[in-house]
Scaffold this motif. Structure first.
Motif, PDB file in Angstrom:
ATOM      1  N   MET A 246      63.076  47.152  44.948  1.00 24.41           N
ATOM      2  CA  MET A 246      64.288  47.189  44.226  1.00 24.41           C
ATOM      3  C   MET A 246      65.033  46.115  44.259  1.00 24.41           C
ATOM      4  O   MET A 246      65.637  45.338  43.091  1.00 24.41           O
ATOM      5  CB  MET A 246      64.867  48.317  44.376  1.00 24.41           C
ATOM      6  CG  MET A 246      66.062  48.603  43.445  1.00 24.41           C
ATOM      7  SD  MET A 246      67.127  50.032  43.782  1.00 24.41           S
ATOM      8  CE  MET A 246      68.262  49.405  45.340  1.00 24.41           C
ATOM      9  N   TRP A 250      66.074  42.867  41.590  1.00 27.63           N
ATOM     10  CA  TRP A 250      67.628  42.807  41.404  1.00 27.63           C
ATOM     11  C   TRP A 250      67.865  41.470  41.633  1.00 27.63           C
ATOM     12  O   TRP A 250      68.635  40.955  40.892  1.00 27.63           O
ATOM     13  CB  TRP A 250      68.249  43.589  42.261  1.00 27.63           C
ATOM     14  CG  TRP A 250      69.649  44.531  41.702  1.00 27.63           C
ATOM     15  CD1 TRP A 250      70.148  43.863  40.753  1.00 27.63           C
ATOM     16  CD2 TRP A 250      70.199  45.655  42.152  1.00 27.63           C
ATOM     17  NE1 TRP A 250      71.259  44.647  40.356  1.00 27.63           N
ATOM     18  CE2 TRP A 250      71.237  45.759  41.245  1.00 27.63           C
ATOM     19  CE3 TRP A 250      69.830  46.379  43.033  1.00 27.63           C
ATOM     20  CZ2 TRP A 250      72.251  46.853  41.453  1.00 27.63           C
ATOM     21  CZ3 TRP A 250      70.519  47.551  43.138  1.00 27.63           C
ATOM     22  CH2 TRP A 250      71.569  47.666  42.318  1.00 27.63           C
ATOM     23  N   LYS A 255      68.089  42.476  37.346  1.00 29.45           N
ATOM     24  CA  LYS A 255      68.473  44.013  37.371  1.00 29.45           C
ATOM     25  C   LYS A 255      67.156  44.842  38.107  1.00 29.45           C
ATOM     26  O   LYS A 255      66.204  44.519  38.513  1.00 29.45           O
ATOM     27  CB  LYS A 255      67.860  44.431  35.880  1.00 29.45           C
ATOM     28  CG  LYS A 255      69.018  44.077  34.949  1.00 29.45           C
ATOM     29  CD  LYS A 255      68.741  44.531  33.564  1.00 29.45           C
ATOM     30  CE  LYS A 255      69.425  43.789  32.320  1.00 29.45           C
ATOM     31  NZ  LYS A 255      70.906  44.027  32.232  1.00 29.45           N
ATOM     32  N   PRO A 256      67.534  45.982  38.752  1.00 30.50           N
ATOM     33  CA  PRO A 256      66.715  46.781  39.674  1.00 30.50           C
ATOM     34  C   PRO A 256      65.452  47.099  38.502  1.00 30.50           C
ATOM     35  O   PRO A 256      65.887  47.997  37.788  1.00 30.50           O
ATOM     36  CB  PRO A 256      67.460  47.726  40.282  1.00 30.50           C
ATOM     37  CG  PRO A 256      68.761  47.894  39.221  1.00 30.50           C
ATOM     38  CD  PRO A 256      68.986  46.529  38.815  1.00 30.50           C
ATOM     39  N   ILE A 258      62.244  49.377  37.231  1.00 24.07           N
ATOM     40  CA  ILE A 258      61.760  50.711  37.422  1.00 24.07           C
ATOM     41  C   ILE A 258      60.362  50.840  37.947  1.00 24.07           C
ATOM     42  O   ILE A 258      59.802  51.155  38.865  1.00 24.07           O
ATOM     43  CB  ILE A 258      62.195  51.704  36.264  1.00 24.07           C
ATOM     44  CG1 ILE A 258      63.709  51.627  35.920  1.00 24.07           C
ATOM     45  CG2 ILE A 258      61.619  53.117  36.624  1.00 24.07           C
ATOM     46  CD1 ILE A 258      63.745  52.464  34.504  1.00 24.07           C
ATOM     47  N   THR A 261      59.686  49.107  41.065  1.00 19.57           N
ATOM     48  CA  THR A 261      60.327  49.845  42.220  1.00 19.57           C
ATOM     49  C   THR A 261      59.434  50.818  42.548  1.00 19.57           C
ATOM     50  O   THR A 261      59.031  51.609  43.537  1.00 19.57           O
ATOM     51  CB  THR A 261      61.686  50.441  41.873  1.00 19.57           C
ATOM     52  OG1 THR A 261      62.450  49.418  41.737  1.00 19.57           O
ATOM     53  CG2 THR A 261      62.279  51.227  43.160  1.00 19.57           C
TER      54      THR A 261
ATOM     55  N   ASN C  41      67.332  55.294  34.438  1.00 16.54           N
ATOM     56  CA  ASN C  41      68.310  55.275  35.153  1.00 16.54           C
ATOM     57  C   ASN C  41      68.339  56.538  36.192  1.00 16.54           C
ATOM     58  O   ASN C  41      68.474  56.437  37.408  1.00 16.54           O
ATOM     59  CB  ASN C  41      69.621  55.289  34.386  1.00 16.54           C
ATOM     60  CG  ASN C  41      70.823  55.289  35.575  1.00 16.54           C
ATOM     61  OD1 ASN C  41      71.723  56.011  35.686  1.00 16.54           O
ATOM     62  ND2 ASN C  41      71.039  54.246  35.998  1.00 16.54           N
ATOM     63  N   MET C  44      65.516  56.410  38.599  1.00 11.56           N
ATOM     64  CA  MET C  44      65.936  55.394  39.851  1.00 11.56           C
ATOM     65  C   MET C  44      66.936  56.115  40.661  1.00 11.56           C
ATOM     66  O   MET C  44      66.846  55.943  42.132  1.00 11.56           O
ATOM     67  CB  MET C  44      66.486  54.274  39.066  1.00 11.56           C
ATOM     68  CG  MET C  44      65.374  53.313  38.636  1.00 11.56           C
ATOM     69  SD  MET C  44      64.474  52.764  39.876  1.00 11.56           S
ATOM     70  CE  MET C  44      65.281  51.018  40.290  1.00 11.56           C
ATOM     71  N   PHE C 116      74.947  52.376  38.356  1.00 12.18           N
ATOM     72  CA  PHE C 116      73.932  52.430  39.323  1.00 12.18           C
ATOM     73  C   PHE C 116      74.115  51.965  40.770  1.00 12.18           C
ATOM     74  O   PHE C 116      74.226  52.717  41.754  1.00 12.18           O
ATOM     75  CB  PHE C 116      72.913  51.780  38.983  1.00 12.18           C
ATOM     76  CG  PHE C 116      71.557  52.004  39.771  1.00 12.18           C
ATOM     77  CD1 PHE C 116      70.891  53.043  39.960  1.00 12.18           C
ATOM     78  CD2 PHE C 116      71.040  50.732  40.439  1.00 12.18           C
ATOM     79  CE1 PHE C 116      69.823  53.512  40.618  1.00 12.18           C
ATOM     80  CE2 PHE C 116      69.648  50.823  41.170  1.00 12.18           C
ATOM     81  CZ  PHE C 116      69.223  52.226  41.283  1.00 12.18           C
ATOM     82  N   THR C 117      74.992  50.886  41.067  1.00 11.19           N
ATOM     83  CA  THR C 117      75.546  50.339  42.291  1.00 11.19           C
ATOM     84  C   THR C 117      76.169  51.500  43.012  1.00 11.19           C
ATOM     85  O   THR C 117      76.137  51.815  44.159  1.00 11.19           O
ATOM     86  CB  THR C 117      76.356  49.195  42.146  1.00 11.19           C
ATOM     87  OG1 THR C 117      75.501  48.422  41.263  1.00 11.19           O
ATOM     88  CG2 THR C 117      76.403  48.517  43.525  1.00 11.19           C
ATOM     89  N   LEU C 120      74.493  54.304  44.166  1.00 13.53           N
ATOM     90  CA  LEU C 120      73.648  54.022  45.372  1.00 13.53           C
ATOM     91  C   LEU C 120      74.611  54.064  46.701  1.00 13.53           C
ATOM     92  O   LEU C 120      74.106  54.635  47.888  1.00 13.53           O
ATOM     93  CB  LEU C 120      73.044  52.745  45.590  1.00 13.53           C
ATOM     94  CG  LEU C 120      71.901  52.585  44.256  1.00 13.53           C
ATOM     95  CD1 LEU C 120      71.206  51.278  44.448  1.00 13.53           C
ATOM     96  CD2 LEU C 120      70.802  53.731  44.368  1.00 13.53           C
ATOM     97  N   GLU C 393      71.069  48.476  32.482  1.00 18.93           N
ATOM     98  CA  GLU C 393      71.065  48.828  33.943  1.00 18.93           C
ATOM     99  C   GLU C 393      69.843  48.218  34.607  1.00 18.93           C
ATOM    100  O   GLU C 393      69.703  47.609  35.745  1.00 18.93           O
ATOM    101  CB  GLU C 393      71.471  50.156  34.813  1.00 18.93           C
ATOM    102  CG  GLU C 393      72.823  50.521  34.290  1.00 18.93           C
ATOM    103  CD  GLU C 393      73.648  50.263  35.719  1.00 18.93           C
ATOM    104  OE1 GLU C 393      73.642  49.186  36.272  1.00 18.93           O
ATOM    105  OE2 GLU C 393      74.694  50.990  35.889  1.00 18.93           O
TER     106      GLU C 393
END
Lengths: 401, 401, 401
Positions: A246, A250, A255-256, A258, A261, C41, C44, C116-117, C120, C393
């Protein structure tokens, strides 16, 4: 049977059930990461490789792998063929679901353009011959790598890298999907349902709690401590793999991502499989991080530089991270690893094992697939590929309404 | 409690959890094989039959099945009603999930046109009365079939054929879906999502590793050998069922059919359920092959000749293959089967048991459904059926966006 | 290790695996109940909170919760940090999956509009600090609530109400989704796939057979009776919750509602979690019924009166029913409950515990989220929310073709 032995059998059978469920996980990941027009074909491949493997491994494969070793190279195939004794049926079950895992890995790498018949034949030969032979080198007490001290506790190499190496050869020989590479550029072909792919990853993670801790093959006495530790190392490596992938995406993609990941989870799990019993939790975390980083670059490299079309990243996840994780046992094993004062000997043995098994898996796969290419062919026709394999190979659509 | 007994309880509870999960499998298979406009109704049916069954079987059903047998015909209902003793709670749990399986089988056969209320009432009576009574004949030590030596280890007939026979009566009484038969011709009504159906089959297969090996009801001592063997016979039969159905459709339809192959897995699993402890691996393979072939022809026959509309093939999978698998114990049982020098006696007893239980399940279902038909009715209105049951019965759509 | 201890470890590890699988269930419920543009999202969030939690709880959280209690308020964080001893690894695994459950509950309440951040970071602090501290009050032998005789066997409050209370604060601070409330009216925003949501509920139910019976932390000796009973109380409460919610909506909405019935299952399961070992089957049934009724009115109240937008009903299911179920132990516990002649003392202790933990979870969450709001912000931009979080995201769509 005494109580401890019965408990051990129970554990192996429950763990094996979880590993069986991984077939569903592989099916979901492969279908989720590919296009809807080929979903039915993917279901059939993943279902039938297990069915074929169950019969083939019972009839021949188990014996070839676990029969009395002949020269360290193969098991005596006459020993358990058409297995009919109660004494080791728990073992047959557990090893069958492992063999099926090795076979099913290849399915993803050659998805969306391979002939169904060709896949079935290749899958049969995987569980009948290819997987059992290299498997016997390590997990048969008389195998040459076993005697050398090669460590692959639950199969980073024996299962995953064998599947991954076969995947590499198969994907290269089958060639890329139509439209994947145009003007020397790699085009992304998005999967049709990442939700189903994510569910597949969760199921695979669950299955790994059978795969790795089950490979202790016992839980009575102090085995229970070992099993509990393997739960922790397995879990930490999967988590670390996801975190690494991830953050890498990023940073590099802004961007992270999917898909990456999700593959990071699998990379961490594959990586720790060899050393889950030999490393500490912190070692498992490191292996997970390394594999989670590696899988991102490996997928990019194979896709963009080697221009080999692997729709689900099977070569990177199972092949590269399987090999890497096995070698890293030589670094992180608390008994004999480089970081724990063990010198380069362990590392050397691990590398030899990986190279030998990788060479076998690639060589044997190449021979089988080359013969198949020259006879019945590897690919469906252009028209079939464009319309989708579901309609042409199976006469149906998976999604209706 | 001694260690062995605790281990046995643990095994039964874990196996029961896997059987519980089969409810999800049945839900997925039924929704996948039918149209999206009825998915919510199918979810509710499969969820609520389990909820109703859990309460009904605890309050009455378990006692009616396992209470001291009265004349070999029913259990003493006063014995365990509203079960509150610790001694047999593991057994109550295990038997509850079995009862719910029998009930939920019917759901698929009458999908897409049956009133929700009617289904709930029928389902209640299945777990409250119909299933426990015939179940007591076999699994209550004092039952008349038990005393006769009838073998149905894990319920090919006690669970599956009871559900399948009830399905046949229900599907016939409810009648076909609108548009299913026109001008005397059977029209295919494709399911909306075979992917979800395939996941359901994988979950059911996993659940069967609870269903069959759990029916040993113990794992300590030499039970562990028996349990391990049942894993193998179960797995081989499922695999063989799929292989048989795939090749049969490949020959007769020219293409390996996805739905039929999925049903082939279930046919093999249902078929081996009666004899999983009594047959050898090769016997299991044969039962799987026979059931996998049979299910294809049975589905065709019921659909095209009998013109009974069974959207998921429940009658063939659970009824026909359940009965067939039970009778085949008389052929393949290593102790008493025809092929092992046992003469026709075993075969005769198996046939008597299947006929008696089949007649009971059909007769009792007919009485219940006939009364329901004459009172609240079995079917939704034509308009409701065309629009879909989700909107009319539940006021919602399952799929949005 | 002796046989009984090994068996206990085995049980805890298997139960923990089922609890791990609940992460998949939560993911499916949350994605199914929301819109397709935010599915990636949600995947994740649910994946990464588990990954972060696995590392955080191993590094700090477990120790803060189970290290030697300091004044009954927190554990000695130095005791097990970066856990590396074999002795309690089964416990670390089991408790890790519990911690992740508490964290992941919040995800649903703030779905479809949260950065998202931010998620987390909040999730990290949940498993690192918030959950372990209140957890130590009850499940650390030296905790002040443990000493007071507070009963929360498997975590109706320790896990679920903590998650639910944090959800309430988070949903209030983040604010409703665009379009949820217009002209003072609450608008329904239908989920995109109730099928996947229903599968999630089945998986959660399965997971609860690890969650509750696993919390016995042993199965040897008479523990096996206790475990078996917990299977029955858990199952009956889930069934009763569904039945209650279904009939309530049938009465008030005129149709048996699918989403509410699914939430009814979860309400019953959450509610019985505190008392599953302390109540009789009939008590469990009552708790399930009460929670199944309550969840419907609570969801309506929070949505329409409080106007807090909780897309999946997490506050009601986990917060309200978690608290309620914990308090009801004071009524239904066969040893000390009001209905069993125990007076108000037990009820008082249960209420104190719920209030204290609820206040902590809300207060701590508020502090963390308030700081996050003033720094990096809680919400995505309006444009991102309208287009969907997946594209902005994560740069991808989950569904293609």
């Amino acid at each position: 049977m005494d109580t401890n032995t019965a408990m051990d059998l129970m554990w192996v059978l429950i763990a094996g059930s979880l590993v069986f469920f991984m077939q569903a996980g592989f099916t979901l990941v492969e279908t989720g990461f590919t296009r809807s027009k080929n979903t039915g074909n993917i279901i059939m491949k993943n279902l039938m490789d297990f069915c074929i493997g169950s019969v083939a491994f019972w009839a021949v494969g188990y014996s070839l792998m676990y029969g009395k070793s002949i020269g360290g190279l193969i098991g005596d195939v006459s020993e358990f063929s058409f297995f009919d004794s109660a004494a080791d049926m728990h073992s047959l079950f557990f090893q069958t679901v492992f063999a099926a895992t090795a076979a099913t890995i290849v399915s993803g790498a050659i998805a969306e353009r391979t002939k169904f018949t060709t896949y079935l034949i290749f899958s049969l030969l995987m569980t009948l011959i290819i997987y059992p032979i290299s498997g016997s080198w390590v997990w048969n007490a008389g195998g040459w790598l076993a005697k050398m001290g090669f460590t692959d506790f639950a199969g980073s190499t024996v299962v995953h890298a064998v599947g991954g190496c076969a995947s590499l050869v198969a994907a290269a020989l089958v060639g890329p999907r139509i439209g994947k590479y145009t003007d020397g550029k790699s085009n992304a072909i998005p999967g049709h349902n990442l939700m189903i792919g994510a569910l597949g990853v969760f199921i695979l993670w669950l299955g790994w709690f059978g795969f790795n801790p089950g490979s202790q093959l016992a839980i009575s006495g102090d085995n229970a401590f070992a099993v509990a530790k393997i739960f922790i190392t397995t879990n930490l490596a999967g988590a670390a793999g996801a975190l690494a992938a991830m953050f890498i995406t990023w940073i590099f993609y802004k961007k992270p991502d999917i898909s990456m990941t999700l593959n990071g989870v699998l990379a961490g799990l594959v990586g720790v499989t060899a050393g889950c019993a030999a490393v500490s939790p912190i070692g498992a975390l490191m292996i997970g991080l390394i594999c989670g980083i590696t899988v991102v670059f490996s997928i990019e490299f194979i896709d963009k530089k080697l221009k080999i079309d692997d729709p689900v990243g099977a070569v990177s996840v199972h092949g590269v991270c399987g090999a890497l994780g096995t070698i890293l046992v030589g670094v992180f094993a608390t008994d004999g690893g480089l970081l724990y004062g063990g010198g380069f000997e362990k590392l050397g043995v691990q590398t030899i094992g990986v190279l030998a098994i990788g060479a076998w898996a690639m060589g044997a796969s190449f021979v089988v697939l080359f013969i198949l290419k020259k006879t019945i062919g590897l690919r469906v026709t252009k028209e079939e590929e464009i319309d989708g394999l579901d309609i042409h190979e199976h006469g149906t659509n998976v999604y209706n309404d």
